[in-house]
Motif scaffolding. Sequence first.
Motif, PDB file in Angstrom:
ATOM      1  N   ALA A 323      -8.245   6.022  -9.228  1.00 14.69           N
ATOM      2  CA  ALA A 323      -8.180   4.676  -9.794  1.00 14.69           C
ATOM      3  C   ALA A 323      -7.322   4.715 -11.052  1.00 14.69           C
ATOM      4  N   GLN A 324      -6.734   3.574 -11.389  1.00 12.13           N
ATOM      5  CA  GLN A 324      -5.803   3.537 -12.510  1.00 12.13           C
ATOM      6  C   GLN A 324      -6.140   2.372 -13.443  1.00 12.13           C
ATOM      7  N   SER A 351      -5.382  -9.565  -2.736  1.00 14.27           N
ATOM      8  CA  SER A 351      -6.134  -8.315  -2.605  1.00 14.27           C
ATOM      9  C   SER A 351      -5.934  -7.403  -3.809  1.00 14.27           C
ATOM     10  N   GLY A 352      -5.606  -7.981  -4.952  1.00 11.80           N
ATOM     11  CA  GLY A 352      -5.424  -7.154  -6.146  1.00 11.80           C
ATOM     12  C   GLY A 352      -6.720  -6.516  -6.605  1.00 11.80           C
ATOM     13  N   ASN A 353      -7.831  -7.272  -6.514  1.00  7.74           N
ATOM     14  CA  ASN A 353      -9.151  -6.788  -6.894  1.00  7.74           C
ATOM     15  C   ASN A 353      -9.129  -6.143  -8.276  1.00  7.74           C
ATOM     16  N   THR A 380      -1.231   4.452   0.268  1.00  9.75           N
ATOM     17  CA  THR A 380      -2.456   5.148   0.661  1.00  9.75           C
ATOM     18  C   THR A 380      -3.686   4.550   0.011  1.00  9.75           C
ATOM     19  N   ARG A 381      -3.494   3.537  -0.862  1.00 12.76           N
ATOM     20  CA  ARG A 381      -4.562   2.998  -1.713  1.00 12.76           C
ATOM     21  C   ARG A 381      -5.159   4.106  -2.580  1.00 12.76           C
ATOM     22  N   GLU A 382      -4.394   5.177  -2.779  1.00 12.45           N
ATOM     23  CA  GLU A 382      -4.789   6.323  -3.626  1.00 12.45           C
ATOM     24  C   GLU A 382      -6.003   7.073  -3.070  1.00 12.45           C
ATOM     25  N   GLN A 393       3.470   4.877 -10.745  1.00 10.71           N
ATOM     26  CA  GLN A 393       4.327   3.972 -11.508  1.00 10.71           C
ATOM     27  C   GLN A 393       4.311   2.547 -10.967  1.00 10.71           C
ATOM     28  N   ASP A 394       4.223   2.386  -9.646  1.00 16.21           N
ATOM     29  CA  ASP A 394       4.174   1.036  -9.077  1.00 16.21           C
ATOM     30  C   ASP A 394       2.911   0.301  -9.533  1.00 16.21           C
ATOM     31  N   MET A 395       1.795   1.006  -9.541  1.00 15.09           N
ATOM     32  CA  MET A 395       0.561   0.403 -10.037  1.00 15.09           C
ATOM     33  C   MET A 395       0.657   0.119 -11.530  1.00 15.09           C
ATOM     34  N   ALA A 396       1.270   1.035 -12.264  1.00 18.22           N
ATOM     35  CA  ALA A 396       1.422   0.837 -13.706  1.00 18.22           C
ATOM     36  C   ALA A 396       2.232  -0.420 -14.012  1.00 18.22           C
TER      37      ALA A 396
END
Length: 495
Positions: A323-324, A351-353, A380-382, A393-396
């Motif tokens: 998780a990030q 679906s950001g949740n 992969t949804r991590e 980085q994309d999530m960041a």
Amino acid sequence: MWLSSAITVLQIAALIPEVRALVVRSPQIPIAKRDGIDQTVLAGFPVKNPTASYWQEPPHRIANLRTTPHLPTSETFDYVIIGSGVSGASVAMKLLSRDPNLSILMLEARTAASAASGRNGGHCKAGDWKDVKEWVELYGEDEALRIGKMEQDCVDDLRAFVRANNVSSGWQDVETADVYWTKAAFEKAADIVKYQEELEKRRPNDGPWSNKRRVYAGQAARDYWKWPQILGAVAYTSHTQNPYLTVCSILEKGLEKGLNLQTNTMALALNQLNASSEAGAKWEVKTDRGTVKGKAVVLTTNSYTNALHPGLASTGFLTPQRAQVAAVHPEKDTSNNTVFLRSHSYPDLHSGNNYIAIRAPGDIGAGDVIIGGSSKFSPTRERNITDDSVINQDMADDLRAVGRVVFGYENWGETTTVVKEWTGIICNTPDGFPVVGGLPAQDGLWASVCMNGHGMAWAFRAAEALVDMMTEGEAPEWFPQSFDIARAFNRTSKS
């Protein structure tokens, strides 16, 4: 001790040889130098260089504590607890509160409370209320109410601990809401609130009714919540905190009562001993500093459980996930804006949740906005990742932009300052519930693991139930049978 109805005694018996073999045959582990002893980090174990969590700066005074300078390898402890997060800290404190004469050794691979408990988004909230209707359909009304009540009671118990002990973790009672951008998701949430209200009328003494849900729709939601684009909100009482400091306080209560904490000591393998072992030892735990013994071992290893217990890993029931989180600061002065005194989550925005907590006035970092989630940006949804030394980085990029988008210009301003970004490893189960109880056919081996990213609302009470199981021989009546560890062994990784 009760067992889940989903697994029979015969099924457990069939699993016994395989489960025991998988533990006893843990590999011989090659090692590299640390404290004069070699060690390597195997796949699935905690990495040595995690990202720096916002909550853990500066480090707590017990961060690197070793109660005794040398690992006590010659002693047989009543309990060896592996993991120093909220689960391990709570188990130790609750055991010693009942019997201060117990000898308890706690092993932590890194610094104290350094895993998920010190890396989350700072919420403590009973947020799984939205699942009550599904729980009723799957498990029946009695069990569904038991689950919901335990979640709220756990949050209330943790609050009571913080208040009673004057814990300096920035604990705040705040208004929170699940906010909605899509009509279907909001209408479903509003229907569940009505469903709960009907349950309360019929079962006034059996549910989590102390925390009322308030529904705001349309313009009323936008006017009240001041998020410009939402269609609705369901508001209720929640809490924000520095979770690292809360857990370290629980650890200190255990230390005051005689807990031996050994940080920077990685448990690498478990070995079940025969019944005639010296001093009643039933288990050995191999670490990178030597081997310790216990009459009982308690796994509070959450996402790292698969690495340490191949038998549980073989079930495919526990899934680690990275998780990030980001701590950011808006351009505008937020000190007099009531929207920045609340906490938020939005389950339906593409679906950001994501979830959002805000550091309160007077706290260190006042006005910082803590935002977690955005796993939709990982293919992969991590999942199946246990390396928290890495930032996606994309999530960041998304987490940096979330505040400006959801709060709107009038509340946020034009620019965003990034204060800190970090990751942590959570553990998920297919049903969303923790895994708690004694390991089948492994006398003296216990677990309270896999909190599904919801440890602040599950772990404190799950620890209480586990202590009952270990000391009284059975779970308390209030504890959901759906959390029983036996259910993991009624499933293969292919099912």
